[in-house]
Design an enzyme around this catalytic site. Structure first.
Site, PDB file in Angstrom:
ATOM      1  N   TYR A 145     -88.886 -44.433  25.562  1.00 44.79           N
ATOM      2  CA  TYR A 145     -88.032 -45.436  24.739  1.00 44.79           C
ATOM      3  C   TYR A 145     -88.916 -46.672  24.612  1.00 44.79           C
ATOM      4  O   TYR A 145     -88.171 -47.858  24.098  1.00 44.79           O
ATOM      5  CB  TYR A 145     -86.756 -45.987  25.835  1.00 44.79           C
ATOM      6  CG  TYR A 145     -85.640 -44.729  25.689  1.00 44.79           C
ATOM      7  CD1 TYR A 145     -86.044 -43.340  25.291  1.00 44.79           C
ATOM      8  CD2 TYR A 145     -84.410 -45.173  25.838  1.00 44.79           C
ATOM      9  CE1 TYR A 145     -85.073 -42.623  25.167  1.00 44.79           C
ATOM     10  CE2 TYR A 145     -83.493 -44.101  25.772  1.00 44.79           C
ATOM     11  CZ  TYR A 145     -83.662 -42.810  25.363  1.00 44.79           C
ATOM     12  OH  TYR A 145     -82.687 -41.927  25.152  1.00 44.79           O
ATOM     13  N   LYS A 164     -89.154 -35.265  36.038  1.00 44.96           N
ATOM     14  CA  LYS A 164     -89.393 -33.772  35.198  1.00 44.96           C
ATOM     15  C   LYS A 164     -91.200 -33.526  35.546  1.00 44.96           C
ATOM     16  O   LYS A 164     -91.856 -33.275  34.732  1.00 44.96           O
ATOM     17  CB  LYS A 164     -89.288 -33.978  33.431  1.00 44.96           C
ATOM     18  CG  LYS A 164     -89.419 -32.561  32.948  1.00 44.96           C
ATOM     19  CD  LYS A 164     -88.131 -31.418  33.555  1.00 44.96           C
ATOM     20  CE  LYS A 164     -88.393 -30.288  32.626  1.00 44.96           C
ATOM     21  NZ  LYS A 164     -87.553 -29.072  33.493  1.00 44.96           N
ATOM     22  N   ASP A 195     -83.609 -31.252  35.014  1.00 42.52           N
ATOM     23  CA  ASP A 195     -82.899 -30.007  34.601  1.00 42.52           C
ATOM     24  C   ASP A 195     -81.726 -29.578  35.798  1.00 42.52           C
ATOM     25  O   ASP A 195     -80.620 -29.304  35.711  1.00 42.52           O
ATOM     26  CB  ASP A 195     -83.432 -28.906  33.823  1.00 42.52           C
ATOM     27  CG  ASP A 195     -84.730 -28.566  34.658  1.00 42.52           C
ATOM     28  OD1 ASP A 195     -85.207 -29.240  35.616  1.00 42.52           O
ATOM     29  OD2 ASP A 195     -85.438 -27.425  34.192  1.00 42.52           O
ATOM     30  N   ASP A 201     -80.598 -42.026  30.633  1.00 43.96           N
ATOM     31  CA  ASP A 201     -79.703 -42.186  29.563  1.00 43.96           C
ATOM     32  C   ASP A 201     -78.787 -40.944  29.365  1.00 43.96           C
ATOM     33  O   ASP A 201     -77.596 -41.107  29.242  1.00 43.96           O
ATOM     34  CB  ASP A 201     -80.608 -42.305  28.290  1.00 43.96           C
ATOM     35  CG  ASP A 201     -79.589 -42.905  27.036  1.00 43.96           C
ATOM     36  OD1 ASP A 201     -78.509 -43.008  27.417  1.00 43.96           O
ATOM     37  OD2 ASP A 201     -80.321 -42.869  25.945  1.00 43.96           O
TER      38      ASP A 201
END
Ligand code: NAP
Length: 426
Positions: A169, A236, A290, A314
């Protein structure tokens, strides 16, 4: 008291400034010193902003008056931003607004339109970047009575700390087919020996130890200050080792460096630990992103404070908001070391602008969060209780009414009045 006179709109003649405690500015805990008659900034916002502000402001004043028996009062200071500012001053976000926010320290805002075209940057992103509001904080808790897709929505009670300045971002990207993308691709190929498709757009994902550590420090301090027992780092890192994996490693580093006596590490517990987290301590763990999306659905009660990168945060905050009733009830704040902006997390919902229809719950609960930040816990509790009591009584705006058979639909201002009634009766 003398006010500086270089602002576009003068601050109120009465009231005193909130200041940042000097030691916490260094440590990044964002602790503030709040007088009984503080000046608090507000940005009404565009679209439905004026509707929700008009409904919420009297609720805040009522909660303050009731909790303090009249000793405390907020002196509201409108600082210009958005379309209202443009029509008055010819600028959507004048520099003096940024000065004003830094002067006020605590500000509450409605949503702002991002004008389409002309390369106009989102005002929200500009505010975050210019004021270095590096932590996006989203508490997600269930307000009893709200319709929810979960079987046990009351198990959801988490606070997400989302890093606000880095990750994909950061806005460092080049469009497919441009000379810039070609230059980066050539560099990658010639110097780094990495092949990228010729027609690819390219983005960069920066993640630094300093940005990670200041975010995680704030999350740990929040947990300790609020008696929360668990902090989970979401990443992640199994795939993106040097960004998301590094975020995890730096998070553990700061927990060890600065909070060794307050933290129990799930993967390295003290010898003989019985699994009970003693008062004053927090359990520190991490989860792959995840898997975390499954965990918050299946075992939400096991998670309390989450610290994560920008993109994960987000997605996760909206997914969690959906579990407890959606955007109309989701509060949020963007917090830095010098200022904090509390805001409705939804947009300007233009089709409802001026109709006195939309749910002011998000702004109301953001106000409760603001009171907590100011150390006004009783005021915060009154707002949350008032909202909850209004929902339990089935007095709700259209968005909840359509999911709650038997409820009575009220207007935006009608919901505000219902909350005030309940606060008076608490
Ligand atoms: P939006 O304004 O959030 O509205 C989308 C839909 O969400 C609404 O039509 C409504 O759905 C529902 N909704 C939003 N707020 C609600 C509330 N308080 N109560 C009940 N329902 C609510 O999203 P958008 O239309 O994509 O964005 C419009 C503008 O807002 C854009 O200019 C965008 O840039 C800006 N924006 C600003 C912020 C911010 O300032 N923080 C955040 C996001 C977007 P139903 O029609 O189904 O009732």
């Amino acid at each position: 008291m003398k006010h500086p006179d270089n602002f576009l709109m003068s601050p109120p003649m009465q009231g005193e400034w909130i200041t940042v405690r000097s030691e916490s500015a260094v440590r990044g805990s964002g602790k503030v010193v709040v007088p009984d008659q503080p000046i608090v900034g507000f940005i009404e916002g565009d679209g439905v902003g004026p509707d929700i502000w008009a409904a919420a402001r009297p609720v805040f004043d009522e909660a303050v008056a009731k909790a303090s028996g009249g000793r405390r009062q907020i002196h509201w200071w409108e600082v210009p931003a958005g379309e209202k500012s443009y029509s008055k001053y010819g600028e959507h976000l004048p520099d003096s607004t940024l000065d004003a926010i830094l002067k006020a320290v605590v500000v509450i805002k409605g949503p702002l339109t991002t004008p389409v075209g002309g390369g106009f940057r989102s005002l929200n992103v500009t505010l975050r970047q210019k004021l270095d509001l590096y932590a996006c904080v989203r508490p997600v808790r269930y307000i009893a009575g709200t319709p929810s897709p979960m079987k046990r929505p009351e198990d959801v009670n988490m606070v997400i700390f989302r890093e606000n300045t880095e990750d994909v971002y950061a806005g460092i990207e080049w469009k497919s087919g441009t000379s810039e993308a070609h230059t980066v691709r050539t560099f990658l190929q010639d110097v780094m020996n990495v092949r990228v498709d010729e027609a690819a757009g390219i983005g960069i994902k920066p993640v630094s130890p300093s940005a990670t550590k200041r975010l995680v420090r704030r999350a740990i301090l929040h947990a300790l200050d609020n008696g929360r027992k668990r902090i989970t780092i979401v990443h992640k890192g199994n795939i993106m080792k040097f960004t998301e994996g590094a975020f995890r490693d730096w998070a553990y580093e700061i927990a060890r460096e600065e909070f060794a006596d307050r933290v129990i590490f799930e993967d390295d517990p003290p010898p003989g630990w019985d699994g009970v987290i003693p008062d004053g301590k927090v359990l520190f763990n991490d989860r792959i992103a995840d898997s975390m999306f499954q965990q918050v659905l299946l075992r939400p009660a096991e998670y309390e404070v989450i610290a994560t990168l920008n993109l994960n945060g987000d997605y996760l905050s909206d997914a969690l908001a959906a579990q407890v009733g959606g955007l109309g009830m989701a509060p949020g704040a963007n917090i830095g070391d010098r200022a904090a902006i509390f805001e409705a997390t939804h947009g300007t919902a233009p089709k409802y602008a001026g109709l006195d229809k939309i749910n002011p719950g998000s702004l109301l609960l953001s106000g409760a969060m603001m009171f907590e930040f100011m150390g006004w816990r009783e005021e915060a509790a009154l707002v949350v209780e008032g909202v909850s009591a209004a929902v339990r009584a089935g007095t709700v705006t259209y968005d909840l009414a359509r999911q709650m058979p038997g409820s009575r639909e009220v207007s935006c201002s009608g919901f505000g009045r219902a909350v005030i009634e309940h606060i008076r009766n608490l």
